[in-house]
Design a protein around this motif. Structure first.
Motif, mmCIF file in Angstrom:
data_model
loop_
_atom_site.group_PDB
_atom_site.id
_atom_site.type_symbol
_atom_site.label_atom_id
_atom_site.label_comp_id
_atom_site.label_asym_id
_atom_site.label_seq_id
_atom_site.Cartn_x
_atom_site.Cartn_y
_atom_site.Cartn_z
ATOM 1 N N SER A 49 0.035 15.597 -1.447
ATOM 2 C CA SER A 49 0.776 16.766 -1.781
ATOM 3 C C SER A 49 2.235 16.503 -1.437
ATOM 4 O O SER A 49 3.134 17.260 -2.025
ATOM 5 C CB SER A 49 0.186 17.986 -1.583
ATOM 6 N N GLU A 50 2.411 15.868 -0.530
ATOM 7 C CA GLU A 50 3.770 15.639 -0.103
ATOM 8 C C GLU A 50 4.593 14.622 -0.630
ATOM 9 O O GLU A 50 5.922 14.764 -0.848
ATOM 10 C CB GLU A 50 4.022 15.311 1.555
ATOM 11 N N GLY A 51 3.869 13.674 -1.389
ATOM 12 C CA GLY A 51 4.617 12.785 -2.306
ATOM 13 C C GLY A 51 3.999 11.513 -1.988
ATOM 14 O O GLY A 51 2.758 11.275 -1.800
ATOM 15 N N ILE A 52 4.840 10.520 -2.450
ATOM 16 C CA ILE A 52 4.301 8.855 -2.244
ATOM 17 C C ILE A 52 5.282 8.085 -1.323
ATOM 18 O O ILE A 52 6.298 8.261 -1.373
ATOM 19 C CB ILE A 52 4.400 8.290 -3.664
ATOM 20 N N ALA A 53 4.252 7.810 -0.284
ATOM 21 C CA ALA A 53 5.111 6.828 0.967
ATOM 22 C C ALA A 53 4.314 5.666 0.967
ATOM 23 O O ALA A 53 3.234 5.223 0.452
ATOM 24 C CB ALA A 53 4.747 7.846 2.212
ATOM 25 N N GLN A 54 5.263 4.791 1.544
ATOM 26 C CA GLN A 54 4.609 3.330 1.737
ATOM 27 C C GLN A 54 3.674 3.718 3.025
ATOM 28 O O GLN A 54 3.917 4.435 3.837
ATOM 29 C CB GLN A 54 5.707 2.483 2.042
ATOM 30 N N ASP A 96 0.676 -1.130 0.009
ATOM 31 C CA ASP A 96 0.052 0.167 -0.112
ATOM 32 C C ASP A 96 0.918 1.172 0.000
ATOM 33 O O ASP A 96 1.842 1.116 0.760
ATOM 34 C CB ASP A 96 -0.907 0.294 1.243
ATOM 35 N N TYR A 97 0.380 2.341 -0.584
ATOM 36 C CA TYR A 97 1.141 3.459 -0.785
ATOM 37 C C TYR A 97 -0.017 4.727 -0.562
ATOM 38 O O TYR A 97 -0.889 4.668 -1.038
ATOM 39 C CB TYR A 97 1.616 3.714 -2.352
ATOM 40 N N ALA A 98 0.549 5.548 0.202
ATOM 41 C CA ALA A 98 -0.109 6.829 0.395
ATOM 42 C C ALA A 98 0.400 7.841 -0.680
ATOM 43 O O ALA A 98 1.504 8.055 -0.792
ATOM 44 C CB ALA A 98 -0.127 7.454 1.772
ATOM 45 N N ILE A 125 1.529 6.358 7.777
ATOM 46 C CA ILE A 125 2.448 6.659 6.693
ATOM 47 C C ILE A 125 3.839 6.172 6.949
ATOM 48 O O ILE A 125 4.507 6.549 8.009
ATOM 49 C CB ILE A 125 2.344 7.933 6.022
ATOM 50 N N GLY A 126 4.523 5.670 6.286
ATOM 51 C CA GLY A 126 6.124 5.093 6.413
ATOM 52 C C GLY A 126 6.994 5.980 5.631
ATOM 53 O O GLY A 126 6.705 7.136 5.465
ATOM 54 N N ASP A 127 8.068 5.245 5.354
ATOM 55 C CA ASP A 127 9.047 6.026 4.462
ATOM 56 C C ASP A 127 8.718 6.316 3.034
ATOM 57 O O ASP A 127 7.794 5.617 2.281
ATOM 58 C CB ASP A 127 10.219 5.065 4.048
ATOM 59 N N TYR A 128 8.960 7.727 2.649
ATOM 60 C CA TYR A 128 8.551 8.067 1.373
ATOM 61 C C TYR A 128 9.341 7.510 0.162
ATOM 62 O O TYR A 128 10.585 7.234 0.453
ATOM 63 C CB TYR A 128 8.763 9.674 1.268
ATOM 64 N N VAL A 129 8.668 7.116 -0.821
ATOM 65 C CA VAL A 129 9.399 6.608 -1.863
ATOM 66 C C VAL A 129 9.814 7.910 -2.882
ATOM 67 O O VAL A 129 11.194 7.752 -3.370
ATOM 68 C CB VAL A 129 8.562 5.731 -3.021
#
Length: 116
Positions: free
Chosen positions: A95-100, A90-92, A106-110
Motif C-alpha cells: 500500500s506504500e508503493g512499489i520498491a526494489q 524483484d519488487y515489493a 525492501i530498498g528504494d521505492y520506484v
C-alpha cells in the motif's frame, strides 16, 4: 543556395507549420464535458506488474544501442519478479508503493503512494 538563406527558409517553413497547427485546428463547442483528471490512482496503475506483461526500451550501453526487454515472470500479492536479460529484479508491492527488493529487504521505492 547560401547557408543563411537555407536556414531562413527552413525556419520559415517550421514557423508556418507551427502556426498552421495552432490556428488551423478550429473547433466548435459541442457541449462535451471538460477533461476531468482521474483521481485515486496508485503506483500500481503506473507500473504494471501483472504476470505476463512485457515492455522494451532502446538503450545505449558501452556505446552500443541495444533493445532491453523486460518481462514479469512471477507475481505474488507481496511483489513481482522481472526478467531483464540474464538479470532478475524483484519488487515489493504494498500500500506504500512499489520498491526494489532483495534478500536484505525492501530498498528504494520506484513509485510511492500517494501519487502527487
Amino acid at each position: 543556395m547560401p547557408r543563411s538563406l537555407s536556414f531562413s527558409r527552413t525556419l520559415g517553413l517550421a514557423l508556418a507549420a507551427l502556426l498552421l497547427g495552432v490556428f488551423g485546428c478550429a473547433t466548435t463547442d459541442t457541449g462535451a464535458a471538460a477533461h476531468v483528471p482521474r483521481t485515486g490512482l496508485t503506483a500500481a496503475d503506473y507500473y504494471p506488474l501483472a504476470e505476463g506483461w512485457k515492455w522494451a526500451y532502446d538503450l545505449e550501453k558501452d556505446g552500443q544501442k541495444i533493445l532491453a526487454v523486460y518481462a514479469v515472470t512471477e507475481r505474488t500479492p507481496e511483489g513481482a519478479t522481472i526478467q531483464a536479460g540474464p538479470e532478475r529484479i524483484d519488487y515489493a508491492v504494498s500500500s506504500e508503493g512499489i520498491a526494489q527488493a532483495d534478500a536484505s529487504g525492501i530498498g528504494d521505492y520506484v513509485l510511492k503512494n500517494p501519487l502527487t
